[in-house]
Motif scaffolding. Structure first.
Motif, mmCIF file in Angstrom:
data_model
loop_
_atom_site.group_PDB
_atom_site.id
_atom_site.type_symbol
_atom_site.label_atom_id
_atom_site.label_comp_id
_atom_site.label_asym_id
_atom_site.label_seq_id
_atom_site.Cartn_x
_atom_site.Cartn_y
_atom_site.Cartn_z
ATOM 1 N N LEU A 111 -0.941 83.954 -65.087
ATOM 2 C CA LEU A 111 -0.951 82.498 -65.002
ATOM 3 C C LEU A 111 -2.355 82.019 -64.684
ATOM 4 O O LEU A 111 -3.117 82.709 -64.017
ATOM 5 C CB LEU A 111 0.004 82.020 -63.910
ATOM 6 C CG LEU A 111 1.469 82.423 -64.028
ATOM 7 C CD1 LEU A 111 2.258 81.881 -62.841
ATOM 8 C CD2 LEU A 111 2.069 81.917 -65.326
ATOM 9 N N THR A 112 -2.681 80.829 -65.160
ATOM 10 C CA THR A 112 -3.959 80.235 -64.762
ATOM 11 C C THR A 112 -3.831 79.735 -63.329
ATOM 12 O O THR A 112 -2.727 79.628 -62.786
ATOM 13 C CB THR A 112 -4.317 79.051 -65.674
ATOM 14 O OG1 THR A 112 -3.420 77.977 -65.394
ATOM 15 C CG2 THR A 112 -4.219 79.423 -67.133
ATOM 16 N N GLY A 113 -4.963 79.430 -62.725
ATOM 17 C CA GLY A 113 -4.945 78.978 -61.337
ATOM 18 C C GLY A 113 -4.074 77.759 -61.138
ATOM 19 O O GLY A 113 -3.248 77.702 -60.222
ATOM 20 N N ARG A 114 -4.243 76.804 -62.039
ATOM 21 C CA ARG A 114 -3.483 75.577 -61.921
ATOM 22 C C ARG A 114 -1.991 75.836 -62.091
ATOM 23 O O ARG A 114 -1.149 75.274 -61.385
ATOM 24 C CB ARG A 114 -3.979 74.595 -62.985
ATOM 25 C CG ARG A 114 -3.668 73.139 -62.695
ATOM 26 C CD ARG A 114 -4.204 72.691 -61.366
ATOM 27 N NE ARG A 114 -4.343 71.245 -61.300
ATOM 28 C CZ ARG A 114 -4.499 70.573 -60.172
ATOM 29 N NH1 ARG A 114 -4.490 71.210 -59.016
ATOM 30 N NH2 ARG A 114 -4.649 69.269 -60.187
ATOM 31 N N GLN A 115 -1.671 76.687 -63.037
ATOM 32 C CA GLN A 115 -0.263 77.006 -63.289
ATOM 33 C C GLN A 115 0.353 77.637 -62.053
ATOM 34 O O GLN A 115 1.495 77.364 -61.703
ATOM 35 C CB GLN A 115 -0.140 77.941 -64.495
ATOM 36 C CG GLN A 115 -0.338 77.206 -65.814
ATOM 37 C CD GLN A 115 -0.589 78.133 -66.972
ATOM 38 O OE1 GLN A 115 -0.557 79.357 -66.819
ATOM 39 N NE2 GLN A 115 -0.850 77.555 -68.136
ATOM 40 N N ARG A 116 -0.414 78.478 -61.390
ATOM 41 C CA ARG A 116 0.087 79.109 -60.165
ATOM 42 C C ARG A 116 0.365 78.060 -59.092
ATOM 43 O O ARG A 116 1.357 78.116 -58.390
ATOM 44 C CB ARG A 116 -0.950 80.128 -59.683
ATOM 45 C CG ARG A 116 -0.707 80.724 -58.325
ATOM 46 C CD ARG A 116 -1.072 82.175 -58.271
ATOM 47 N NE ARG A 116 -0.197 82.974 -59.106
ATOM 48 C CZ ARG A 116 1.038 83.312 -58.769
ATOM 49 N NH1 ARG A 116 1.564 82.892 -57.628
ATOM 50 N NH2 ARG A 116 1.770 84.057 -59.570
ATOM 51 N N GLU A 117 -0.558 77.090 -59.003
ATOM 52 C CA GLU A 117 -0.342 76.012 -58.027
ATOM 53 C C GLU A 117 0.946 75.257 -58.319
ATOM 54 O O GLU A 117 1.726 74.951 -57.417
ATOM 55 C CB GLU A 117 -1.521 75.026 -58.065
ATOM 56 C CG GLU A 117 -2.791 75.540 -57.422
ATOM 57 C CD GLU A 117 -3.879 74.455 -57.442
ATOM 58 O OE1 GLU A 117 -3.667 73.398 -56.825
ATOM 59 O OE2 GLU A 117 -4.915 74.661 -58.111
ATOM 60 N N ILE A 118 1.150 74.962 -59.602
ATOM 61 C CA ILE A 118 2.353 74.229 -59.985
ATOM 62 C C ILE A 118 3.599 75.049 -59.630
ATOM 63 O O ILE A 118 4.561 74.539 -59.058
ATOM 64 C CB ILE A 118 2.346 73.933 -61.504
ATOM 65 C CG1 ILE A 118 1.074 73.200 -61.916
ATOM 66 C CG2 ILE A 118 3.597 73.164 -61.910
ATOM 67 C CD1 ILE A 118 1.101 71.726 -61.812
ATOM 68 N N LEU A 119 3.538 76.338 -59.953
ATOM 69 C CA LEU A 119 4.681 77.205 -59.671
ATOM 70 C C LEU A 119 4.955 77.264 -58.169
ATOM 71 O O LEU A 119 6.110 77.181 -57.728
ATOM 72 C CB LEU A 119 4.416 78.607 -60.225
ATOM 73 C CG LEU A 119 5.530 79.632 -60.038
ATOM 74 C CD1 LEU A 119 6.832 79.142 -60.655
ATOM 75 C CD2 LEU A 119 5.135 80.978 -60.625
ATOM 76 N N ASP A 120 3.890 77.357 -57.392
ATOM 77 C CA ASP A 120 4.070 77.382 -55.939
ATOM 78 C C ASP A 120 4.703 76.090 -55.449
ATOM 79 O O ASP A 120 5.556 76.103 -54.563
ATOM 80 C CB ASP A 120 2.717 77.602 -55.240
ATOM 81 C CG ASP A 120 2.246 79.037 -55.369
ATOM 82 O OD1 ASP A 120 3.079 79.897 -55.716
ATOM 83 O OD2 ASP A 120 1.061 79.305 -55.132
ATOM 84 N N PHE A 121 4.270 74.985 -56.049
ATOM 85 C CA PHE A 121 4.859 73.704 -55.654
ATOM 86 C C PHE A 121 6.349 73.662 -55.984
ATOM 87 O O PHE A 121 7.163 73.198 -55.182
ATOM 88 C CB PHE A 121 4.134 72.546 -56.352
ATOM 89 C CG PHE A 121 4.824 71.226 -56.176
ATOM 90 C CD1 PHE A 121 4.837 70.587 -54.942
ATOM 91 C CD2 PHE A 121 5.505 70.630 -57.243
ATOM 92 C CE1 PHE A 121 5.485 69.370 -54.777
ATOM 93 C CE2 PHE A 121 6.150 69.413 -57.083
ATOM 94 C CZ PHE A 121 6.152 68.788 -55.849
ATOM 95 N N ILE A 122 6.700 74.166 -57.150
ATOM 96 C CA ILE A 122 8.120 74.192 -57.524
ATOM 97 C C ILE A 122 8.907 75.042 -56.521
ATOM 98 O O ILE A 122 9.954 74.636 -56.022
ATOM 99 C CB ILE A 122 8.303 74.746 -58.952
ATOM 100 C CG1 ILE A 122 7.637 73.820 -59.970
ATOM 101 C CG2 ILE A 122 9.780 74.913 -59.285
ATOM 102 C CD1 ILE A 122 7.560 74.394 -61.364
ATOM 103 N N ARG A 123 8.365 76.211 -56.212
ATOM 104 C CA ARG A 123 9.034 77.088 -55.246
ATOM 105 C C ARG A 123 9.214 76.374 -53.911
ATOM 106 O O ARG A 123 10.287 76.411 -53.313
ATOM 107 C CB ARG A 123 8.200 78.363 -55.025
ATOM 108 C CG ARG A 123 8.208 79.297 -56.211
ATOM 109 C CD ARG A 123 8.272 80.751 -55.745
ATOM 110 N NE ARG A 123 8.409 81.663 -56.893
ATOM 111 C CZ ARG A 123 7.395 82.350 -57.410
ATOM 112 N NH1 ARG A 123 6.189 82.246 -56.901
ATOM 113 N NH2 ARG A 123 7.604 83.157 -58.432
#
Lengths: 201, 201
Positions: B5-17
């Motif tokens: 995942l890109t950095g931003r995508q990881r941030e988004i995923l963390d937010f969803i979690r």
DNA sequence: TGAGGCACTGTATTTTTGAACAGTTTTCGC
DNA sequence: GCGAAAACTGTTCAAAAATACAGTGCCTCA
């Protein structure tokens, strides 16, 4: 909190719980309707209102799937139990631990904080959290939570006729022998597992 | 699955979690936007698409909050560890246990299935699941998971200068003494807790 | 240097949801 | 057998949410 619900309301609540569990989000009114065969969204709506009024759920208005289940209740951690009161009485609940009861089998109903070293040789140490399944009876050899003369104790259960022996797992302690014709013995549950948070330093 | 995942995508995923964790349901596109300061719902939309394309999430189309997190993985249960391979190698993972790592403190990284009775007197029995926090070093007195000559072992850590002793908690076993100038000693982690599923009958 | 992926803005449209209003049937205590 | 609560049907409407379409700026890699 959960007790004064009607039968149907309990079904609805169970469905909401199941939906959160399996799908990771609460259901919509429409989904409640299809699950129960309702033809009107208002059937679901009014049930949700009733549940919210009784505190069983929280409704956030104006949000899709705005149903909240009042917090992850988790298993109660039972500390010292006072004489004469039920083991799960609120005043005994130290706190709660967010754990899946089904981690153990049969499922754990509460966690009992162990005091003392009488079960040391069974690997049950002072301060451990014993996962307990509520059960009124036990089989020989099981480790039980029992109440003897208003004392709550953890021991291995054995029986010969009317004579029940509660055995410690530590030579420094004496077995407790009870004649069930004279003294009542209440089994509060059987041990189904153990959690130790932190290690002695 | 989670790695490319890109950095931003990881941030988004963390937010969803985090949203699922704290609110009990996934966020909407709009909620993602406000969380990250996006002005266009499409910013959220395209990130979700990207995450779905990489398998990090599942999108159910046409449903409010239709984001699914591919299943809660939980803590890996590590069984016997083969010589020379890292402890968390896939082939060592017996199964996984759905437990909050933060149940323990410091947090548990994996559960090690204990073999043998060498730590019996510390209440760690054969078959127990030892919650282990990965750490390269230990303090004296801590119970550690160590690797000595390609054997993984659980012992109490002590040290005098270059001489490390790994002490069992059972008189039937001998301490392991290692001169760290000669032999390498790898600390795989420190014990932070214990779970016992079921009780010996 | 220019093609492509990433990370967004901005606008518009359709569905999905929540929620109000107006009724009917059933159950159950009194 | 009366009355109230519980458990629904049926309809409507506005807000919330998903999602399509049309772009812009930035960075990287060949």
């Amino acid at each position: 909190m959960d007790s004064n619900l009607t039968g149907r309301q309990r079904e609805i609540l169970d469905f909401i719980r199941a939906t959160v569990e399996t799908e990771g989000r609460p259901p919509t009114r429409a989904e409640v309707c299809t699950a129960f065969g309702f033809r009107s969204p208002n059937a679901a709506e009014s049930h949700l209102r009733a549940l919210a009024a009784k505190g069983a759920i929280l409704l956030e208005e104006g949000r899709a799937r705005g149903i909240r289940l009042p917090d992850g209740i988790g298993l109660p951690i039972v500390g010292r139990v006072a004489a004469g009161s039920p083991i799960l009485a609120v005043e005994h609940v130290e706190s709660r631990q967010q754990i899946d009861p089904a981690l153990f089998s049969p499922k754990a109903d509460y966690l009992l904080r162990v005091h003392g070293m009488s079960m040391r040789d069974a690997g049950i140490l002072d301060g451990d959290l014993l996962a307990v399944h509520r059960a009124p009876e036990a089989r020989v050899g099981q480790i039980v939570v029992a109440r003897v003369e208003d004392e709550v104790t953890v021991k291995t259960f054995t029986r010969k006729g009317n004579l029940v022996s509660l055995l410690p797992a530590n030579p420094d302690f004496e077995p407790i022998v009870i004649d069930t014709r004279r003294e009542p013995l209440v089994i509060e549950g059987i041990a189904v597992g153990l959690i130790r948070k932190g290690m002695p330093v």
